[in-house]
Design an enzyme around this catalytic site. Structure first.
Site, PDB file in Angstrom:
ATOM      1  N   SER A 124      57.972  40.960  73.717  1.00 24.03           N
ATOM      2  CA  SER A 124      58.089  41.578  72.281  1.00 24.03           C
ATOM      3  C   SER A 124      59.758  41.344  72.127  1.00 24.03           C
ATOM      4  O   SER A 124      60.473  41.637  72.946  1.00 24.03           O
ATOM      5  CB  SER A 124      57.723  42.945  72.128  1.00 24.03           C
ATOM      6  OG  SER A 124      58.407  43.864  71.179  1.00 24.03           O
ATOM      7  N   TYR A 149      56.387  51.805  76.104  1.00 26.35           N
ATOM      8  CA  TYR A 149      55.824  50.428  75.723  1.00 26.35           C
ATOM      9  C   TYR A 149      56.757  49.317  76.042  1.00 26.35           C
ATOM     10  O   TYR A 149      56.614  48.242  76.390  1.00 26.35           O
ATOM     11  CB  TYR A 149      55.551  50.413  74.421  1.00 26.35           C
ATOM     12  CG  TYR A 149      55.201  49.103  73.774  1.00 26.35           C
ATOM     13  CD1 TYR A 149      54.018  48.422  73.797  1.00 26.35           C
ATOM     14  CD2 TYR A 149      56.034  48.524  72.637  1.00 26.35           C
ATOM     15  CE1 TYR A 149      53.759  47.113  73.543  1.00 26.35           C
ATOM     16  CE2 TYR A 149      55.781  47.279  72.335  1.00 26.35           C
ATOM     17  CZ  TYR A 149      54.623  46.607  72.590  1.00 26.35           C
ATOM     18  OH  TYR A 149      54.433  45.153  72.278  1.00 26.35           O
ATOM     19  N   LYS A 153      57.022  45.928  78.585  1.00 29.57           N
ATOM     20  CA  LYS A 153      57.016  44.517  78.320  1.00 29.57           C
ATOM     21  C   LYS A 153      58.181  44.024  79.220  1.00 29.57           C
ATOM     22  O   LYS A 153      58.157  42.729  79.697  1.00 29.57           O
ATOM     23  CB  LYS A 153      57.313  44.451  76.829  1.00 29.57           C
ATOM     24  CG  LYS A 153      56.385  44.660  75.978  1.00 29.57           C
ATOM     25  CD  LYS A 153      55.140  43.676  76.221  1.00 29.57           C
ATOM     26  CE  LYS A 153      53.907  43.984  75.605  1.00 29.57           C
ATOM     27  NZ  LYS A 153      52.769  43.494  76.081  1.00 29.57           N
TER      28      LYS A 153
HETATM   29  P1  NAD Z   1      45.637  44.524  69.401  1.00 33.58           P
HETATM   30  O1  NAD Z   1      45.727  46.341  69.940  1.00 33.58           O
HETATM   31  O2  NAD Z   1      45.163  44.390  67.979  1.00 33.58           O
HETATM   32  O3  NAD Z   1      45.028  43.712  70.463  1.00 33.58           O
HETATM   33  C1  NAD Z   1      44.794  44.040  71.829  1.00 33.58           C
HETATM   34  C2  NAD Z   1      43.444  43.837  72.456  1.00 33.58           C
HETATM   35  O4  NAD Z   1      43.420  44.190  73.742  1.00 33.58           O
HETATM   36  C3  NAD Z   1      42.531  44.974  71.633  1.00 33.58           C
HETATM   37  O5  NAD Z   1      41.374  44.255  70.991  1.00 33.58           O
HETATM   38  C4  NAD Z   1      42.132  45.880  72.749  1.00 33.58           C
HETATM   39  O6  NAD Z   1      40.954  46.527  72.546  1.00 33.58           O
HETATM   40  C5  NAD Z   1      42.371  45.048  73.763  1.00 33.58           C
HETATM   41  N1  NAD Z   1      42.498  45.654  75.082  1.00 33.58           N
HETATM   42  C6  NAD Z   1      43.794  46.608  75.474  1.00 33.58           C
HETATM   43  N2  NAD Z   1      43.683  46.962  76.807  1.00 33.58           N
HETATM   44  C7  NAD Z   1      42.488  46.270  77.202  1.00 33.58           C
HETATM   45  C8  NAD Z   1      42.074  46.314  78.562  1.00 33.58           C
HETATM   46  N3  NAD Z   1      42.501  46.928  79.587  1.00 33.58           N
HETATM   47  N4  NAD Z   1      41.128  45.355  79.009  1.00 33.58           N
HETATM   48  C9  NAD Z   1      40.649  44.573  78.164  1.00 33.58           C
HETATM   49  N5  NAD Z   1      41.041  44.620  76.536  1.00 33.58           N
HETATM   50  C10 NAD Z   1      42.041  45.432  76.400  1.00 33.58           C
HETATM   51  O7  NAD Z   1      47.248  44.200  69.678  1.00 33.58           O
HETATM   52  P2  NAD Z   1      47.942  43.023  68.924  1.00 33.58           P
HETATM   53  O8  NAD Z   1      48.919  43.186  68.004  1.00 33.58           O
HETATM   54  O9  NAD Z   1      46.787  41.701  69.088  1.00 33.58           O
HETATM   55  O10 NAD Z   1      49.034  42.505  70.265  1.00 33.58           O
HETATM   56  C11 NAD Z   1      48.620  41.619  71.368  1.00 33.58           C
HETATM   57  C12 NAD Z   1      49.741  41.721  72.405  1.00 33.58           C
HETATM   58  O11 NAD Z   1      50.885  41.454  71.717  1.00 33.58           O
HETATM   59  C13 NAD Z   1      50.002  42.990  72.884  1.00 33.58           C
HETATM   60  O12 NAD Z   1      50.226  42.783  74.353  1.00 33.58           O
HETATM   61  C14 NAD Z   1      51.175  43.597  72.164  1.00 33.58           C
HETATM   62  O13 NAD Z   1      51.913  44.270  72.850  1.00 33.58           O
HETATM   63  C15 NAD Z   1      52.002  42.223  71.913  1.00 33.58           C
HETATM   64  N6  NAD Z   1      52.639  42.446  70.906  1.00 33.58           N
HETATM   65  C16 NAD Z   1      52.367  42.793  69.609  1.00 33.58           C
HETATM   66  C17 NAD Z   1      53.059  42.891  68.654  1.00 33.58           C
HETATM   67  C18 NAD Z   1      52.663  43.256  67.208  1.00 33.58           C
HETATM   68  O14 NAD Z   1      53.344  43.624  66.264  1.00 33.58           O
HETATM   69  N7  NAD Z   1      51.331  43.247  66.972  1.00 33.58           N
HETATM   70  C19 NAD Z   1      54.682  42.606  68.847  1.00 33.58           C
HETATM   71  C20 NAD Z   1      55.005  42.139  69.973  1.00 33.58           C
HETATM   72  C21 NAD Z   1      54.264  42.093  70.932  1.00 33.58           C
HETATM   73  C1  UD1 Z   2      57.813  48.169  65.940  1.00 35.28           C
HETATM   74  C2  UD1 Z   2      58.024  48.388  67.360  1.00 35.28           C
HETATM   75  C3  UD1 Z   2      58.301  46.987  68.146  1.00 35.28           C
HETATM   76  C4  UD1 Z   2      57.083  45.902  67.814  1.00 35.28           C
HETATM   77  C5  UD1 Z   2      57.056  45.870  66.384  1.00 35.28           C
HETATM   78  C6  UD1 Z   2      56.326  44.651  65.874  1.00 35.28           C
HETATM   79  C7  UD1 Z   2      59.287  50.573  67.132  1.00 35.28           C
HETATM   80  C8  UD1 Z   2      60.591  51.145  67.454  1.00 35.28           C
HETATM   81  N1  UD1 Z   2      59.160  49.104  67.593  1.00 35.28           N
HETATM   82  O1  UD1 Z   2      59.137  47.284  65.380  1.00 35.28           O
HETATM   83  O2  UD1 Z   2      58.181  47.199  69.416  1.00 35.28           O
HETATM   84  O3  UD1 Z   2      57.101  44.764  68.549  1.00 35.28           O
HETATM   85  O4  UD1 Z   2      56.937  46.941  65.746  1.00 35.28           O
HETATM   86  O5  UD1 Z   2      54.825  45.182  65.721  1.00 35.28           O
HETATM   87  O6  UD1 Z   2      58.360  51.080  66.735  1.00 35.28           O
HETATM   88  N2  UD1 Z   2      59.686  51.374  57.976  1.00 35.28           N
HETATM   89  C9  UD1 Z   2      59.842  52.128  56.842  1.00 35.28           C
HETATM   90  N3  UD1 Z   2      58.772  52.913  56.505  1.00 35.28           N
HETATM   91  C10 UD1 Z   2      57.540  52.872  57.303  1.00 35.28           C
HETATM   92  C11 UD1 Z   2      57.491  51.943  58.453  1.00 35.28           C
HETATM   93  C12 UD1 Z   2      58.587  51.092  58.745  1.00 35.28           C
HETATM   94  O7  UD1 Z   2      60.808  52.327  56.579  1.00 35.28           O
HETATM   95  O8  UD1 Z   2      56.546  53.412  57.070  1.00 35.28           O
HETATM   96  C13 UD1 Z   2      60.782  50.294  58.414  1.00 35.28           C
HETATM   97  C14 UD1 Z   2      61.350  50.592  59.739  1.00 35.28           C
HETATM   98  O9  UD1 Z   2      62.350  51.436  59.982  1.00 35.28           O
HETATM   99  C15 UD1 Z   2      61.885  49.254  60.154  1.00 35.28           C
HETATM  100  C16 UD1 Z   2      60.790  48.226  59.313  1.00 35.28           C
HETATM  101  O10 UD1 Z   2      60.407  48.991  58.239  1.00 35.28           O
HETATM  102  O11 UD1 Z   2      63.053  49.129  59.582  1.00 35.28           O
HETATM  103  C17 UD1 Z   2      59.749  47.592  60.397  1.00 35.28           C
HETATM  104  O12 UD1 Z   2      58.994  48.729  60.895  1.00 35.28           O
HETATM  105  P1  UD1 Z   2      57.769  48.431  61.976  1.00 35.28           P
HETATM  106  O13 UD1 Z   2      56.883  47.548  61.210  1.00 35.28           O
HETATM  107  O14 UD1 Z   2      57.418  49.741  62.504  1.00 35.28           O
HETATM  108  O15 UD1 Z   2      58.595  47.438  62.992  1.00 35.28           O
HETATM  109  P2  UD1 Z   2      59.681  47.508  63.796  1.00 35.28           P
HETATM  110  O16 UD1 Z   2      60.215  49.027  63.963  1.00 35.28           O
HETATM  111  O17 UD1 Z   2      60.769  46.608  63.739  1.00 35.28           O
END
Ligand code: NAD
Ligand code: UD1
Length: 335
Positions: A124, A149, A153
């Site tokens: 991330s 979290y 990572k």
């Molecule tokens: P998500 O929660 O939708 O998907 C993760 C899946 O993994 C879920 O279906 C959950 O049931 C499963 N899971 C969790 N722990 C498990 C375990 N121990 N064994 C088997 N299954 C398990 O999340 P996502 O948004 O799809 O994110 C996927 C990956 O990307 C994560 O590692 C997350 O940290 C990373 N990531 C996500 C974002 C984001 O904004 N969505 C941003 C940066 C990084």
């Molecule tokens: C968050 C996570 C980051 C993750 C990313 C993508 C934190 C500190 N970081 O980032 O680890 O990788 O999501 O999923 O949570 N905002 C509002 N009102 C709201 C929600 C958000 O103003 O109700 C603003 C926040 O201040 C930010 C932007 O919208 O400026 C995006 O927020 P968000 O979607 O939560 O993502 P990040 O904070 O960038």
């Protein structure tokens, strides 16, 4: 080709799975369903006409994982999504987060490193914290993590790097996602946040549909053109495509330095107000919002330098913010 996708029914994993199946790659999808639903398999089938081999399995269970690799000796690569991802929750439950995100990854590495199955690891942009230079390059400093979290990572990246060094045949790619948003254009799969969403776009679409009275904008006085925070919002389909290109790069052994790190973003910074205005344009809905105090731990601005992934992997984001927000809105109305 056969690929194991962990967390395969989650938000990003399910979108990647559709693209793999459409490319006639066999997919083994494992998920413990803690943050996803079994019905996602139906959505995947409706989109692709195919289904992955699905196993409900917890990757913290080392024996279950070992048995999976015994049963499937022909896995060509692993894309690892299974983890917990809620930043605020991780502050309240650090041990639960470390246990899942670290033990799960260790079990996986133990199963694949010696036999040289390549890995793509979901990292991330949170690892950068508030970078001093924008756009953020992969070489930017990794700052002390603002949450368990984020730390999981950073540690996860290090585990993968060290394992690559120690095992001659093991290669990996670390993908640092910026802010994934949107849904599959068919809106048969999308993001299903549990409880009240913390992220901007799901909260915005839920406000527009009437689930919340008002969207709070965290901070109005930041040092940005309109005073609100800036982020790099990437369509989940673009993000999914980046995994396909990375997999091809990894498996064709072009990654000669064994473990490479890439940003995955659009390269464009967009403010919170711009997101709301764009959403209102594509949805035709007015979104009630109010400015509140800044949120603890928020960075002012983060957007990706995407030169490296463009040059080495040949991937570039294609979807516009309008398309991403339209798909997010259609998904909200559809489910
Ligand atoms: P998500 O929660 O939708 O998907 C993760 C899946 O993994 C879920 O279906 C959950 O049931 C499963 N899971 C969790 N722990 C498990 C375990 N121990 N064994 C088997 N299954 C398990 O999340 P996502 O948004 O799809 O994110 C996927 C990956 O990307 C994560 O590692 C997350 O940290 C990373 N990531 C996500 C974002 C984001 O904004 N969505 C941003 C940066 C990084
Ligand atoms: C968050 C996570 C980051 C993750 C990313 C993508 C934190 C500190 N970081 O980032 O680890 O990788 O999501 O999923 O949570 N905002 C509002 N009102 C709201 C929600 C958000 O103003 O109700 C603003 C926040 O201040 C930010 C932007 O919208 O400026 C995006 O927020 P968000 O979607 O939560 O993502 P990040 O904070 O960038």
């Amino acid at each position: 080709m056969k690929i194991l996708v962990t967390g395969g029914l989650g938000y990003i994993g399910s979108h990647v799975t559709t693209l793999l199946l459409e490319k006639s790659v066999d997919v083994i999808s494992v998920d413990n369903l803690e943050n996803s639903r079994i019905e996602v398999l139906d959505g995947i089938k409706e989109i692709t006409g195919k289904q992955p081999i699905f196993k409900q399995l917890d990757i913290r269970d080392e024996n279950a994982l070992k048995n999976l690799f015994k049963d499937h000796t022909d896995i060509d690569g692993v894309i690892h999504f299974a983890a917990y991802k809620a930043v605020g929750e991780s502050v309240k439950q650090p041990l639960r987060y470390y246990h899942n995100n670290i033990v799960g990854l260790l079990n996986l590495l133990n199963s694949i490193a010696k036999i040289g199955i390549p890995l793509i690891f979901s990292s991330s942009c949170t690892v950068y914290g508030q970078a001093d230079k924008l756009p953020i390059k992969e070489s930017a400093s990794i700052l002390p993590a603002a949450s368990p979290y984020g730390y999981s990572k950073q540690v996860g990246e290090q585990f993968v790097k060290d394992t690559c060094k120690a095992h001659k045949n093991f290669n990996a790619i670390l993908l640092r996602y910026f802010n994934p948003i949107g849904a599959h254009p068919s809106v048969k799969i999308g993001e299903q946040p549990q409880g009240v969403p913390q992220n901007l776009v799901p909260f915005l679409t839920q406000t527009a549909i009437g689930k919340h009275p008002v969207l709070k904008i965290f901070g109005s006085d930041y040092d940005t053109p309109d005073g609100t925070c800036i982020r790099d919002y990437i369509h989940v389909m673009d993000l999914a495509e980046a995994h396909i290109n990375s997999l091809e790069y990894l498996i064709s052994s072009k990654n000669t330095s064994k473990c490479e790190t890439f940003n995955v973003g659009t390269g464009k910074g967009v403010s919170v107000l711009e997101v709301i205005q764009t959403f209102e344009k594509v949805s035709g809905k007015k979104v009630p919002y109010q400015f509140t105090e800044p949120r603890d731990g928020d960075t002012v601005a983060a957007f990706a330098d995407v030169e490296m992934i463009e040059q080495k992997i040949g991937w570039k984001a294609k979807y516009t913010l309008e398309e991403a927000l339209k798909n997010a809105w259609d998904w909200e109305k559809n489910h």
